[in-house]
Scaffold this active site. Structure first.
Site, PDB file in Angstrom:
ATOM      1  CG  ASP A 211      39.190 116.308  11.131  1.00 28.23           C
ATOM      2  OD1 ASP A 211      38.010 116.204  10.465  1.00 28.23           O
ATOM      3  OD2 ASP A 211      38.877 117.118  12.053  1.00 28.23           O
TER       4      ASP A 211
ATOM      5  CE  LYS B  44      32.679 121.672   7.986  1.00 31.60           C
ATOM      6  NZ  LYS B  44      33.966 121.822   8.516  1.00 31.60           N
TER       7      LYS B  44
ATOM      8  CG  PHE C  70      39.113 124.253  12.229  1.00 37.07           C
ATOM      9  CD1 PHE C  70      38.981 125.247  13.326  1.00 37.07           C
ATOM     10  CD2 PHE C  70      37.920 123.519  12.048  1.00 37.07           C
ATOM     11  CE1 PHE C  70      37.698 125.737  13.870  1.00 37.07           C
ATOM     12  CE2 PHE C  70      36.768 123.633  12.639  1.00 37.07           C
ATOM     13  CZ  PHE C  70      36.528 124.998  13.375  1.00 37.07           C
TER      14      PHE C  70
HETATM   15  C1  LIG Z   1      34.129 122.071  10.123  1.00 43.44           C
HETATM   16  C2  LIG Z   1      35.432 121.131  10.597  1.00 43.44           C
HETATM   17  C3  LIG Z   1      35.069 120.495  11.987  1.00 43.44           C
HETATM   18  C4  LIG Z   1      33.925 120.800  12.998  1.00 43.44           C
HETATM   19  O1  LIG Z   1      32.994 120.247  12.545  1.00 43.44           O
HETATM   20  P1  LIG Z   1      31.776 121.265  13.169  1.00 43.44           P
HETATM   21  O2  LIG Z   1      30.413 120.469  12.448  1.00 43.44           O
HETATM   22  O3  LIG Z   1      31.517 122.598  13.049  1.00 43.44           O
HETATM   23  O4  LIG Z   1      31.497 120.759  14.641  1.00 43.44           O
HETATM   24  C5  LIG Z   1      36.114 119.714  12.482  1.00 43.44           C
HETATM   25  N1  LIG Z   1      37.120 119.369  11.743  1.00 43.44           N
HETATM   26  C6  LIG Z   1      37.578 119.922  10.471  1.00 43.44           C
HETATM   27  C7  LIG Z   1      38.413 119.300   9.602  1.00 43.44           C
HETATM   28  C8  LIG Z   1      36.506 120.740   9.896  1.00 43.44           C
HETATM   29  O5  LIG Z   1      36.786 121.293   8.626  1.00 43.44           O
END
Ligand SMILES: *Cc1c(COP(=O)(O)O)cnc(C)c1O
Length: 397
Positions: A226, A255, A141
């Protein structure tokens, strides 16, 4: 008095139904706790998908936002502002990278990392024009833009949204041999989550990330971690990659970089990579604005001053052990690190989340069968103990 039901009804009249929230309407939050419009209190065990590591409405961040909001909020990057440099210095000093490029949402930062890796590949590896390949993992994700969902393996994230961008190779997660086999002359980067959060809290074998790092280096491929969900203390380390003592070429954060106040994200890397960007190559109207920067500084200060990584490590270890003690036939597996914990059930998790809600715990199913427990890192041990009693009750029912 408006009720949860009445507000949900009036909201649903106008909102796009792209979410299926639990039937609760929150109006106030403090630390690890939130309150609904009817005055019921809940322990927040989702933390805005880990955007709220510092807890709700942290006073230190609230103070910074108030001060900055009365001074200057946006300049655009056409002019300098006096907060951005301080923010970049803070995040680079804390993480040990030379450069940072600020964005807003996580997906934008992932897109930025993809652009960085491709451009680096064209300049440094002399990859032929438009042939750069980025390797990604199954069950990933990384966000919701059309490019990113294009390399998702979740059918629902893709259905109806194509055509998708080429240039991505999907391999199994936690499979070093697959990585080795798929790297070729045109591979610019390997994009990976240190733990797959949305994928159901999937923790790879110890050593996997380190092997990935070594393999990437041997083949001049940028390792891109990520850490949007796993970073900034969540897993018991400032970055989840610290657990394996590796330093990826590019780290993506978001985040909790704002403590839940505002969208703030960034990529981190060293100058020899970041220098691929020339004026005009990339940008964002809001990215790096002084309000975001002031919030980011305060959010990072909280992580540091309150030792949130250590808190997550210690509380997570204890909480995980307590979860393990729950003897229930519907628990299939418990996984996680720090305060990112997934409990995989033998049955769909949604009804259990609804039952937890009735007892004052907000948790959300991920990947249908998994309940994710990821409270704010400021949570008290006694709050977790309170939650455990209720989790036990629900999972034993
Ligand atoms: C939440 C998340 C994203 C996307 O972040 P947004 O602020 O919703 O665009 C990308 N990678 C990971 C691992 C995430 O948990």
């Amino acid at each position: 008095m408006p009720t949860n039901r009445s507000i949900i009804k009036s909201t649903e009249k106008y909102d796009a139904h792209n979410y299926h929230p639990l039937p609760v309407v929150l109006t106030r939050g403090k630390g690890a706790w939130v309150w609904d419009v009817e005055g019921n209190r809940y322990l927040d065990m989702l933390s805005g998908y880990s955007a709220l590591n510092q807890g709700h409405c942290h006073p230190h961040i609230a103070k910074a936002i108030r001060a900055q909001v009365g001074r200057l909020t946006l300049t655009s990057r056409a002019f300098h502002n006096d907060q951005l440099g301080l923010f970049l210095k803070k995040i680079c000093t804390m993480t040990g990278y030379e450069k940072a490029l600020p964005m807003n949402s996580g997906a934008e930062a992932v897109e930025t990392a993809i652009k960085t890796a491709r451009k680096w590949g064209y300049f440094n590896k002399k990859i032929p024009v438009n042939k750069a390949q980025i390797i990604v993992c199954k069950n990933n994700f990384h966000g919701r833009t059309t490019t990113i969902v294009g390399f998702s393996t979740e059918k629902q994230y893709q259905n109806g949204f194509g055509p998708f961008a080429p240039g991505f190779k999907i391999i199994p997660y936690n499979d070093i041999k697959a990585l080795k086999k798929s790297i070729n002359r045109n591979t610019a980067g390997f994009l990976v989550e240190p733990i797959q959060g949305e994928g159901g809290v999937i923790v790879p074998d110890t050593g996997y990330l380190k092997d990935c790092y070594k393999l990437c280096h041997k083949n001049r491929v940028l390792m891109i971690a990520d850490e949007i969900q796993t970073g900034l203390g969540r897993t018991g380390y400032l970055l989840a990659c610290d657990f394996e003592k590796i330093r990826p070429d590019i780290v993506i954060v978001g985040k909790a970089l704002s403590g839940g106040f505002y969208p703030v994200s960034a990529i981190l890397c060293d100058d020899h990579i970041m220098k691929v960007f020339k004026p005009g190559d990339h940008g964002s109207t809001f990215g790096g604005n002084p309000l975001a920067a002031a919030i980011g500084i305060a959010a990072l200060e909280v992580i540091e001053k309150e030792n949130l990584s250590k808190r997550a490590r210690e509380l997570g270890r204890w909480f995980g052990e307590e979860l393990f003690k729950i003897d229930s036939p519907i628990i299939k597996e418990i996984r996680g690190r720090g305060l990112l914990i997934g409990v995989e059930l033998m049955k769909p998790a949604r009804p259990y989340c609804e039952d937890l809600m009735k007892l004052g715990i907000l948790a959300k199913e991920t990947h249908e069968m998994v309940v994710r427990f990821a409270p704010p890192l400021v949570v008290e041990k006694k709050d977790l103990a309170w939650a455990l009693a209720r989790i036990k009750k629900v999972l034993k029912a």
